[in-house]
Scaffold this active site. Sequence first.
Site, PDB file in Angstrom:
ATOM      1  N   ASP A   1      69.135  38.193  61.216  1.00 43.01           N
ATOM      2  CA  ASP A   1      68.162  37.453  62.021  1.00 43.01           C
ATOM      3  C   ASP A   1      68.639  37.407  63.468  1.00 43.01           C
ATOM      4  OD1 ASP A   1      65.609  35.670  61.491  1.00 43.01           O
ATOM      5  OD2 ASP A   1      66.769  34.717  63.091  1.00 43.01           O
TER       6      ASP A   1
ATOM      7  N   ARG B   1      66.714  36.340  47.281  1.00 36.87           N
ATOM      8  CA  ARG B   1      66.913  35.186  48.157  1.00 36.87           C
ATOM      9  C   ARG B   1      67.272  33.952  47.323  1.00 36.87           C
ATOM     10  NH1 ARG B   1      63.485  31.335  50.113  1.00 36.87           N
ATOM     11  NH2 ARG B   1      63.797  30.575  52.244  1.00 36.87           N
TER      12      ARG B   1
ATOM     13  N   TYR C   1      64.866  29.683  71.780  1.00 30.80           N
ATOM     14  CA  TYR C   1      65.234  28.911  70.576  1.00 30.80           C
ATOM     15  C   TYR C   1      66.456  28.028  70.838  1.00 30.80           C
ATOM     16  CZ  TYR C   1      61.936  31.726  67.908  1.00 30.80           C
ATOM     17  OH  TYR C   1      60.787  32.320  67.450  1.00 30.80           O
TER      18      TYR C   1
ATOM     19  N   ARG D   1      59.253  37.949  52.261  1.00 31.02           N
ATOM     20  CA  ARG D   1      58.746  37.116  51.158  1.00 31.02           C
ATOM     21  C   ARG D   1      57.515  37.650  50.467  1.00 31.02           C
ATOM     22  NH1 ARG D   1      58.911  32.170  55.134  1.00 31.02           N
ATOM     23  NH2 ARG D   1      58.663  34.010  56.446  1.00 31.02           N
TER      24      ARG D   1
ATOM     25  N   ARG E   1      59.760  43.204  59.318  1.00 26.61           N
ATOM     26  CA  ARG E   1      59.897  42.266  58.185  1.00 26.61           C
ATOM     27  C   ARG E   1      59.598  42.936  56.844  1.00 26.61           C
ATOM     28  NH1 ARG E   1      59.627  36.535  59.942  1.00 26.61           N
ATOM     29  NH2 ARG E   1      61.068  36.635  61.685  1.00 26.61           N
TER      30      ARG E   1
END
Length: 344
Positions: A75, A38, A152, A29, A25
């Site tokens: 992703d 973003r 998921y 963020r 990552r």
Amino acid sequence: MGQQKKLMRALAGEAQDVPPIWMMRQAGRYLPEYRATRAEAGDFLSLCYNSELAAEVTLQPIRRYGFDAAILFADILLIPDALGADLWFVTGEGPRLSTIGTEDDFAKLKGAADIHDHLAPVYETLRILSRELPDETALIGFAGAPWTVATYMIAGRGTPDQGPAHALKGMNRTLFEAVMERLTEATIEYLLAQIEAGAETVKIFDSWAGSLKGADFEDFAVAPARRIIAALKAKHPDVPIIAFPREAGEGYIGFAKATGADCVALDNSVSPEWAAEHVQVDSCVQGNLASSHMVTGGDALVEETRRIVNAFAGGPHIFNLGHGITPDADPENVQLMIDTVRGS
Ligand code: CP3
């Protein structure tokens, strides 16, 4: 040229005085420049499918820190999206998908070979990165492992214990295995296309491997990884593969041999001394500093970083965190970790 890159040398089995370093990552963020791009893209998925902007955020941590590798910005849930599941991200909560609980839900999915039009922007991101990365920086592609992606798809969201996927496995084994089969085939398609677009190595993220116990670990973590790796090696024998069966514990032992992976990525629940003795004996290892140090910093960060470098100094090692860096991390702590690894 590949042989000169520190990351590729580690993957080829070379022990280095200073290990190569990158971070899960690393485009994320915690970086103000990521948050700005973003916002420009609109939302997270639009960023993933905008090749120019996805390449831009991939390059940001390389410019700021000079990591030895860049990881494609995308992703693991783009595969279900490409298979025709609905996918969206709820800010502050995480991913949401249409669920798979019945044969009818499964019948709506596309075939594994039909994912490429949808994923063409991802391949374009890799082509841009191959041109724009510095000569010394390796380019990593990736996909989720079938089990993790299935958790998921079945639940329609992230779950603390992967309960819905375990339940389907118990109640309708045939359907569960069909989902796993489709994901295994799609992952092979996807990773082959990533390699052809310029990925020099690929990483398979099995973030929820730790909840597979006993025979399930063999059947749904080891066996799919072995099949995917064999299919990639059949076409690209020289492309090394990193496997991340997160929280596998004792399951890390022999994982490289059982799957054909060139490198095993370690989470921080195993000690580096234990992993050097039991895992690094078979292959390169990657890891495994707790990502919380990127929030807390200080002497503990420096001490733990040195401990990991020393524990793995006898063999091939890629320095990394044990899991992704979190949004509350301090960018200066990342620099402190890099300086400590590089001894500067
Ligand atoms: O590592 C990188 O920098 C490359 C890009 C990357 C992302 N996700 C970007 C991302 C990679 C390799 C992933 C893998 C991924 N995605 C995994 C496996 C690794 C792991 O963390 O266990 C999983 C389980 C996912 C699914 C996913 N994506 C979740 C559960 C979430 C929400 C949680 C969160 O952190 O917000 C995401 C979103 C996501 N993927 C973000 C990023 C940068 C944050 C999205 C944002 O900008 O709002």
